[in-house]
Design an enzyme around this catalytic site. Structure first.
Site, PDB file in Angstrom:
ATOM      1  N   SER A  94      90.588  74.393  37.295  1.00 41.93           N
ATOM      2  CA  SER A  94      91.183  73.279  38.029  1.00 41.93           C
ATOM      3  C   SER A  94      92.680  73.273  37.558  1.00 41.93           C
ATOM      4  O   SER A  94      93.383  73.994  36.720  1.00 41.93           O
ATOM      5  CB  SER A  94      90.670  71.952  37.282  1.00 41.93           C
ATOM      6  OG  SER A  94      91.015  70.727  38.011  1.00 41.93           O
ATOM      7  N   MET A 120      93.582  66.098  39.889  1.00 41.16           N
ATOM      8  CA  MET A 120      93.673  67.599  39.842  1.00 41.16           C
ATOM      9  C   MET A 120      92.632  68.202  40.877  1.00 41.16           C
ATOM     10  O   MET A 120      91.640  67.358  41.258  1.00 41.16           O
ATOM     11  CB  MET A 120      93.085  67.932  38.131  1.00 41.16           C
ATOM     12  CG  MET A 120      91.611  67.270  38.057  1.00 41.16           C
ATOM     13  SD  MET A 120      91.256  67.663  36.336  1.00 41.16           S
ATOM     14  CE  MET A 120      92.282  66.446  35.458  1.00 41.16           C
ATOM     15  N   SER A 121      92.632  69.319  40.956  1.00 44.03           N
ATOM     16  CA  SER A 121      91.902  70.112  41.831  1.00 44.03           C
ATOM     17  C   SER A 121      90.652  70.309  41.011  1.00 44.03           C
ATOM     18  O   SER A 121      90.460  70.449  39.777  1.00 44.03           O
ATOM     19  CB  SER A 121      92.422  71.541  42.359  1.00 44.03           C
ATOM     20  OG  SER A 121      92.532  72.406  41.163  1.00 44.03           O
ATOM     21  N   THR A 122      89.375  70.416  41.862  1.00 42.43           N
ATOM     22  CA  THR A 122      88.152  70.835  41.096  1.00 42.43           C
ATOM     23  C   THR A 122      87.944  72.229  41.059  1.00 42.43           C
ATOM     24  O   THR A 122      88.619  73.173  41.864  1.00 42.43           O
ATOM     25  CB  THR A 122      86.846  70.266  41.996  1.00 42.43           C
ATOM     26  OG1 THR A 122      87.015  68.868  42.463  1.00 42.43           O
ATOM     27  CG2 THR A 122      85.559  70.796  41.606  1.00 42.43           C
TER      28      THR A 122
END
Length: 447
Positions: A94, A120-122
């Site tokens: 992430s 946040m990005s996965t």
């Protein structure tokens, strides 16, 4: 932020600074781990310029107990940050993007103190697993709930085609950030600002629905907006980050919704306001006093006995599985109790007013009698009513009821802007044996 530049050069570490080379390496690693089999998704991953969707990244400098937290912001357009930033963008974990719901169009690089991550990005493994489960095909209508910066939305759009992929993002700054970056990729994607728990009925129904955040039970609006033959994937959030469950909902051609719940190693973080249990503060006490030894017939279950651990999350409530230095610790934080298997076979050490290991022994015995199920059916036929889970028929079937959204997420916290750190150590999805990372916002998650 500085402008992004392409380069085929090699950085000081000897790693190629060319994003296309990094994309290819990332795809090879996914294939080598057996995580990627869909050729359309593979092609989308090779073509997706992740660096466009993730133009900056926060790095946590402080340890897990620090308050306030020290961060460092990397600007992908700055030559001094570029190599470290690209490492984060293409390592598959992430990427931390936003503190306390801040605007994202004028962030300054360098050190910063305070705040908690609200977007946040996965991690890519969780994203790929979810998209492969959905079986995305050209021409389908795709809805991404809580897309964050839009990684999963971009991958799906590359498959379904322009004008057929939609995202619903609660945070207006993140929605604008994602839309602006997705437009640069020319995928014909639309991101709207709204509460993802309500879905997006205006553009429905949808053939495929993906949730970038976990929910304790399935919002009725999501099921209502699923087209006949459609598939929906979400993480079911339990009280512990140790035991996530993946729920697949399918709508039959005749309109009936059928749902199957399975445990697994990875999942997405829960909606904002949903409180995970944590054992962080118990760690030094367990080190000092693991507890009194007693005999047990239950050897520590394998970590990949997902059907058992998922059942334990509901039938032995209030427990957290905490791994430190390879030692299993099962903690009941609210009861100030814990269990540590060993020393040696046939023994376990327990401490506190609750015999934590006895609870696991009881669930494991029930799980054995039920035939060691690894999947469970979820009844969604009540249309917004209680959602019942069962391992099947018979006198020994395991059964429980999922908590309702209204009771699992208090109204007072449902619209909070941020929460203190609950679970961390690598960022992105929930994953067994991770340490503490910042939580996700209510109706987002980052995909």
């Amino acid at each position: 932020m500085g402008a992004l530049t392409g380069s085929g050069s090699t950085g000081p570490s000897g790693v190629s600074a060319d994003p296309s080379s990094r994309r290819a390496a990332l795809v090879r690693s996914l294939e080598a781990e057996g995580e990627l089999s869909d050729p359309r998704l593979r092609d989308a991953l090779l073509r997706l310029r992740r660096e466009v969707l993730l133009p900056h990244a926060y790095v946590r400098v402080s340890g897990p107990a620090a308050d306030p937290i020290d961060w460092r912001l990397l600007d992908g357009g700055h030559p001094d940050d570029r190599e470290e930033w690209l490492d984060l963008v293409y390592d598959g974990d992430s990427v931390l993007l936003q503190r306390d719901g801040e605007p994202l169009d004028a962030l300054g690089r360098g050190p910063v103190t305070g705040g908690h991550m609200t977007s946040m990005s996965t991690g890519l493994l969780a994203t790929v697993k979810a998209l492969e489960t959905l079986r995305i095909e050209p021409g389908q209508r795709f809805l991404d709930l809580g897309p964050g910066p839009g990684i999963s939305l971009a991958l799906a759009a590359a498959v379904v085609g322009p004008g057929r992929a939609f995202g619903v993002e609660r945070d207006r700054h993140m929605a604008a950030f994602a839309q602006r970056n997705l437009d640069r990729l020319g995928l014909g994607v639309r991101v709207v600002t709204g509460d993802a728990l309500d879905g997006h009925p205006a553009s429905g129904p949808y053939d495929r629905v993906h949730s970038g955040f976990g929910v304790p039970s399935v919002p009725a609006a999501w099921v209502d907006q699923l087209a006949p033959g459609g598939r929906l994937v979400t993480t079911l959030a339990t009280r512990t980050p140790s035991w996530p469950g993946q729920l697949l909902v399918t709508r039959t051609p005749r309109g009936r919704a059928e749902a199957v719940l399975q445990g697994g190693r990875r999942g997405t973080r829960p909606l904002l306001g949903y409180r995970w249990l944590t054992s962080v503060h118990h760690r030094p006490r367990i080190e000092a006093d693991p507890g009194r030894p007693r005999a047990t017939r239950l050897a520590p279950p394998d970590r990949d006995a997902y059907g058992f651990w998922l059942a334990a999350a509901y039938l032995a409530e209030g427990l957290v599985w905490d791994f430190q230095e390879g030692v299993m610790r099962i903690v009941a934080p609210d009861d100030d109790s814990w269990a540590v298997p060993g020393p040696g076979e046939g023994t376990v050490r327990v401490r506190g007013r609750r015999d934590v290991w006895a609870d696991l022994e009881a669930v494991h015995e029930r799980w054995e009698r039920a035939g060691r199920p690894d999947a469970y059916r979820v009844d969604l036929s009540d249309g917004g009513g209680p959602q019942h889970v069962t391992s099947g028929g018979g006198a020994h079937a395991l059964e429980w009821t999922l908590p309702a959204l209204a009771t699992a997420v208090p109204v007072s916290s449902a619209h909070a802007r941020s929460l203190p750190a609950q679970h961390g150590g690598g960022a992105g999805p929930v994953e067994q044996a991770e340490s503490i990372v910042p939580p996700m916002r209510r109706a987002g998650g980052g995909a």
